[in-house]
Each structure stands twice: as C-alpha cells, then as structure tokens.
Design an enzyme around this catalytic site. Structure first.
Site, mmCIF file in Angstrom:
data_model
loop_
_atom_site.group_PDB
_atom_site.id
_atom_site.type_symbol
_atom_site.label_atom_id
_atom_site.label_comp_id
_atom_site.label_asym_id
_atom_site.label_seq_id
_atom_site.Cartn_x
_atom_site.Cartn_y
_atom_site.Cartn_z
ATOM 1 N N SER A 1 49.395 -25.322 7.464
ATOM 2 C CA SER A 1 50.051 -25.508 8.622
ATOM 3 C C SER A 1 51.586 -24.830 8.179
ATOM 4 C CB SER A 1 50.313 -26.844 9.131
ATOM 5 O OG SER A 1 50.925 -26.952 10.502
ATOM 6 N N ASP B 1 53.959 -21.275 13.943
ATOM 7 C CA ASP B 1 53.949 -21.595 12.685
ATOM 8 C C ASP B 1 52.781 -21.163 11.883
ATOM 9 O OD1 ASP B 1 51.924 -23.238 13.670
ATOM 10 O OD2 ASP B 1 52.228 -25.101 12.335
ATOM 11 N N ASP C 1 49.518 -21.685 11.087
ATOM 12 C CA ASP C 1 48.299 -21.811 11.582
ATOM 13 C C ASP C 1 48.290 -21.708 13.037
ATOM 14 O OD1 ASP C 1 49.167 -24.333 11.916
ATOM 15 O OD2 ASP C 1 47.064 -25.300 11.726
ATOM 16 N N ASP D 1 49.240 -23.808 15.451
ATOM 17 C CA ASP D 1 48.925 -24.746 16.530
ATOM 18 C C ASP D 1 50.394 -25.284 17.146
ATOM 19 O OD1 ASP D 1 49.843 -25.940 14.266
ATOM 20 O OD2 ASP D 1 48.382 -27.436 14.184
#
Length: 444
Positions: A102, A241, A243, A245
C-alpha cells in the site's frame, strides 16, 4: 478464535527479505492458500501487484505454491487493489491475491487476499490458511498441477468499470485535472479513465521504476501535487497511494481535501440525488467536523475502529452503503466491494460537474476542527496504553478540552507505533496536549 500468527488487519506485511516476506514463506503461503481454497470448487486465482521490484519475486513464489496445490494463477501485472477485487468477481475466481504494501516504502511488501465476492477473506479462512502452513508441502500429482496465464486486457476491463461509475449523461469536458499516481499501480489506469471521460489531464507519479513507489508523491505526500495544481492553474488534483485503494484531493487553491471531506461531499450529493441509503460510517480518527456537518444534514453517522475492514463490518452491521477513513479509504458498496480511490474520486468530480461548483466551494459546508496526530515508535514488552502516567496525562488533557474535543490513543495495526490524536477548537491547545501525551508515551 485464537490470535492470528501472520495475518494482520490488512493481510501479511513486512520488510522484503525478512520474515515473513521471504520467497520460501510466500511459496508455503501459496501452497497453504491453494489447499484451503481448492476445497471450495474453482481452480483459478487472480494475482495482481503494485509496482515494487519485489513483486516479481513474490508472484513467482505464490504461483509455484498454488500450482503445487493444484490451483491455476491468472496474472494481471501491476493493477490497483480494487481492480483485483473487481476482476476476481467478474472471472468467478476462487480468490484474488494482491502483492502490495500500500502506502509503505518500496522495500516493504505484503500479501492480501480477496474472496470470490471481492471482499476481504473471512477470519476463519485466514485461520485455516495459517493452520495449513504448519504442515509440510505435499505436491499434487503431475496431471493435477496448476497452470499460469496472463489476463492481457485486465487494465482495459477495469478502466471501463471505473468509467461506468460516472453518470453517462455527464462529462469532464472543460476540467483540467492533475493526477498523482504515486509511481504505483494506478499509473496506467487513472489518467486514461479521466482522459476518456473528457478531462484535460496532467499526470505525475506515472514513471515507476520499482523503487520510487510512494516516494515524495501520492496520497501520503501532497506537496508535489499542490505545487503542480497551482502552477498549471488546474481545477482539481487527485492523488492515489501505491495500490490505489485510497485517495486524497487538492482544490484549485492548493488546499488538501482529505477522506473526511470526500466522505462528506459524496454523502451530501447522495442525499441530494435521493441515492443515500441510511447513514455513513467513519472511524475513531474521523474529524468531529465531519460528524457535526453530517448532523446538520440529518445524516446518521457511526464510528468504526480504524481500518477499512472495520468500516466494512460496521456498514454491513448497519445496512448502510457508504463509509471512509480520513486517510482516504472510501468504500461505496453501491459501486464496489472495497476501498477504491479512482471510483471515489469520480464521485466527487460528479458533484463538481453536476453542481457547477469548484471543489473548494463544495467543501465550504464542512469545517474541520484542528486535529494533531503524533506517531510514537515503541518497542519492548510494556504496553504504553496501560501505563499509569500515560493514562493520567490523557485524563488531564480531556479535562482541559472541556468537552469540546477528543483524545484518542491507539496502536497501529501495521507498524510498531502508538498514534496520539487530539482535536478541538483551539489549535494551540490541541498541539500542546498532543505533544504532552506523546512525551509521556515516549517515556514508557
């Protein structure tokens, strides 16, 4: 259920090359997951990753473990976490696996799983995988081994899904948007979504090299985006960010718009359109200003523990459809099954276009209270949250706030940190109290 050994609040995460993020562990994890998931019928697992250099190594290890258990892997290449959840659903796969840490630095990585419905794996399935890991690897017969394939149109499928969450009668024509993809998994997705919907797009953070993910860019560092929005005289800035999400936004004046404000804007627009069902869910970290603004609109508000899985649990408990963390995880259950930065951003852009208003003006109905967050690293066996001095200083701070603020201390779910949060009407007092409590925590 007994405490899990490897799975945290957001899968398994750590420093690459150190336990548990090692090739041998991940191979064993793939095999154990394959053994548990194979019991449910389907033989295909979707595997996506962000842009970290270690993703190549870890996806190979996962594939080997899954194949040994008799499951086939379908690779998406670099792909946002919510895209893997979406593809897992549409392919009717047994599960989806995301290789990502992440918002963390490039030398961290992690593994998280999605169920066939595109939601986080239930605790009992994670526990079963951990139990299977205690057993030796016993490869299936050669004829039953899994295969590997690549989903060549994964990006295009997800781009069309994202565009489908934006009203078909509207367009982004006339909007100049700066988008920061954090050199992460949205780099080849988000700019195309916005461009195909009609926006003029300036892209930054779209040159991943395996080691620059989240580095001085993206949702956790908005300085570059703020500078570029002002320099380009853009209407709005969007930052994801690593990833994809979570999302943060920047208005045309360069002001940050966080997850609390994004949640407020989406909830208010849903109310105006008659689409909001019930209330909305925030977290213990959500600003009091959000709660007060929603109350003025007559929208019920509930707080969950910090972590998108807990927001999701609270939404299901309440039967509501919209929730978010102030860090930018926004869950829209009418459109997605997990936090989705691109989709959340499109809902805010919808409100801007529909109301012919700037992001700055849309946010004017909500006033954030001053909030200070101090992260204190800790180690050792003693628990700072149980320390008498820390408790005393915290109680004193609550008295000084006179009921017009909040104090919250909690452990991070992913790092050895104590998060000290204080909010209230007086910014100077809030800062003083937060640092006083942080000093008490450091002294433990």
């Amino acid at each position: 259920m007994s405490e899990r050994k490897y799975f945290g609040t957001d899968g398994i995460r750590g420093k690459v090359g150190e336990s548990p993020i090692t090739p041998d562990f991940v191979l064993k994890l793939g095999f154990a997951a394959g053994k548990v998931l194979a019991r449910h019928g389907s033989k295909q697992i979707i595997i996506g990753k962000d842009t970290r250099i270690s993703g190549y190594m870890l996806e190979s290890a996962l594939e080997a473990g899954l194949a040994a258990a008799g499951l086939s892997a379908a690779f998406t290449g670099p792909m946002p976490t919510p895209a893997v959840a979406y593809l897992t659903r549409t392919f009717r796969a047994e599960a989806g696996i995301v290789i990502s840490a992440s918002h963390n630095p490039f030398d961290d990585n992690g593994i998280k799983f999605f169920s066939t419905e595109g939601t986080k794996l239930p605790d009992d399935v994670e526990a079963a995988i951990e139990a299977e890991m205690e057993k030796p690897i016993t490869c299936v017969e050669s004829a039953a081994l899994g295969r590997a394939s690549r989903i060549v149109d994964a990006a295009g499928r997800y781009i069309e899904f994202c565009k489908g969450t934006f009203p078909s009668q509207l367009s982004l024509n006339g909007l100049k948007i700066v988008v920061d993809c954090a050199n992460g998994a949205t780099y080849h997705i988000a700019p195309n979504v916005l461009r195909e919907l009609g926006a003029t797009v300036i892209s930054i953070g779209v040159q991943p090299d395996g080691m620059n993910i989240n580095k001085e860019c993206g949702a956790t560092d908005l300085r570059l985006l703020q500078e570029r929005v002002l320099a380009e005289k853009a209407d709005v800035g969007l930052a994801y960010d690593g990833d994809g999400d979570r999302i943060m936004m920047v208005d045309h004046l360069g002001h940050k718009v966080d997850g609390d404000q994004i949640l407020y804007l989406i909830a208010r627009e849903g109310l105006r359109q008659g689409e909001l069902r019930g209330g909305v869910v925030g977290t213990l970290m959500s600003n009091m200003g959000l709660e007060l603004a929603l109350k003025q609109l007559g929208i019920p508000f509930a707080r969950a523990k910090v972590g998108d899985r807990y927001v999701l649990e609270k939404l299901k408990e309440k039967g509501w459809r919209l929730g978010a963390e102030n860090s930018g995880h926004v869950i829209l259950l009418d459109k997605t099954t997990t936090g989705d930065g691109i989709v959340a951003g499109l809902q805010v852009l919808t409100a801007m276009v529909r109301n012919h208003m700037s992001l700055h003006d849309l946010c004017s109905g909500m006033k954030l209270l001053p909030q200070i967050l101090v992260n204190v690293r800790f180690s050792g066996s003693s628990d700072p949250l149980e320390d008498a001095r820390v408790k005393a200083v915290t109680a004193e701070a609550e008295i000084e706030l006179k009921g017009r603020g909040r104090v919250l201390l909690r452990k991070s779910g992913t790092e050895p940190l104590i998060r000290v949060m204080v909010e209230g009407e007086d910014e100077a007092l809030v800062s003083t109290l937060a640092n006083r409590i942080a000093d008490a925590v450091k002294a433990v």
